[in-house]
Scaffold this motif. Structure first.
Motif, mmCIF file in Angstrom:
data_model
loop_
_atom_site.group_PDB
_atom_site.id
_atom_site.type_symbol
_atom_site.label_atom_id
_atom_site.label_comp_id
_atom_site.label_asym_id
_atom_site.label_seq_id
_atom_site.Cartn_x
_atom_site.Cartn_y
_atom_site.Cartn_z
ATOM 1 N N MET A 46 48.733 31.237 16.488
ATOM 2 C CA MET A 46 48.683 30.401 15.263
ATOM 3 C C MET A 46 49.035 30.734 14.052
ATOM 4 O O MET A 46 49.580 30.237 13.265
ATOM 5 N N LEU A 47 48.892 32.221 13.735
ATOM 6 C CA LEU A 47 49.555 32.898 12.640
ATOM 7 C C LEU A 47 50.916 32.692 12.351
ATOM 8 O O LEU A 47 51.583 32.466 11.237
ATOM 9 N N LEU A 75 51.749 21.968 9.913
ATOM 10 C CA LEU A 75 51.681 23.135 10.636
ATOM 11 C C LEU A 75 50.368 23.889 9.746
ATOM 12 O O LEU A 75 49.625 24.558 10.538
ATOM 13 N N TYR A 76 50.381 23.766 8.607
ATOM 14 C CA TYR A 76 49.144 24.411 8.047
ATOM 15 C C TYR A 76 47.845 23.910 8.382
ATOM 16 O O TYR A 76 46.968 24.760 8.617
ATOM 17 N N PRO A 107 45.792 20.750 17.293
ATOM 18 C CA PRO A 107 47.028 20.899 17.557
ATOM 19 C C PRO A 107 47.599 19.286 17.578
ATOM 20 O O PRO A 107 48.700 19.221 17.561
ATOM 21 N N VAL A 108 46.734 18.369 17.711
ATOM 22 C CA VAL A 108 47.697 16.983 17.516
ATOM 23 C C VAL A 108 48.383 16.893 16.568
ATOM 24 O O VAL A 108 49.267 16.083 16.422
ATOM 25 N N ILE A 112 53.165 15.536 14.655
ATOM 26 C CA ILE A 112 54.062 14.813 13.551
ATOM 27 C C ILE A 112 55.096 15.738 12.845
ATOM 28 O O ILE A 112 55.884 15.527 12.153
ATOM 29 N N THR A 113 55.066 17.152 13.204
ATOM 30 C CA THR A 113 55.830 18.003 12.604
ATOM 31 C C THR A 113 57.252 17.699 12.766
ATOM 32 O O THR A 113 58.203 17.730 12.012
#
Length: 128
Positions: free
Chosen positions: A40-41, A92-93, A101-102, A106-107
């Motif tokens: 995640m980081l 992402l932030y 995660p959803v 849109i990323t």
């Protein structure tokens, strides 16, 4: 050289994007390192990286706009860089901080807008 308000606004926005990228990068490296899982980081840092890249792109695109103010393609590319960067990096932030995660769905929209922005900038430079 006189810089119009549109150019001033985009240059100011680029400086804010840069400042927040630096702050978020430091926050990720120091504040989130103990909270988030390494994967995640890494995702968070991807958001920071792309915010940096597109901030530099926004600076340069604005300078090109100053030289070619008549180009509608270049004007639109500026807006797409901003919108694409916000969608890509902010998704992402939030994905990592809120563990949602959803938001990753849109990323790619932001990434696609960034690609379109730079292609449009290229066409504006070459054709207008």
């Amino acid at each position: 050289m006189i810089i119009d308000n549109k150019a001033k606004n985009f240059l100011s926005l680029a400086t804010l994007f840069m400042a927040t990228a630096i702050m978020l990068g430091a926050f990720g490296a120091h504040g989130l390192k103990k909270i988030l899982e390494p994967e995640m980081l890494k995702i968070f840092h991807t958001g920071v990286e792309y915010q940096f890249y597109n901030t530099f792109g926004l600076f340069f695109a604005t300078l090109i706009y100053i030289l070619k103010k008549e180009s509608k393609k270049i004007k639109v590319s500026l807006y797409l860089i901003v919108i694409g960067t916000l969608i890509f990096s902010v998704s992402l932030y939030l994905l990592t901080i809120l563990n949602m995660p959803v938001l990753g769905a849109i990323t790619p929209i932001g990434g696609t807008l960034q690609i379109i922005a730079y292609l449009l900038l290229c066409f504006g430079i070459l054709k207008d």
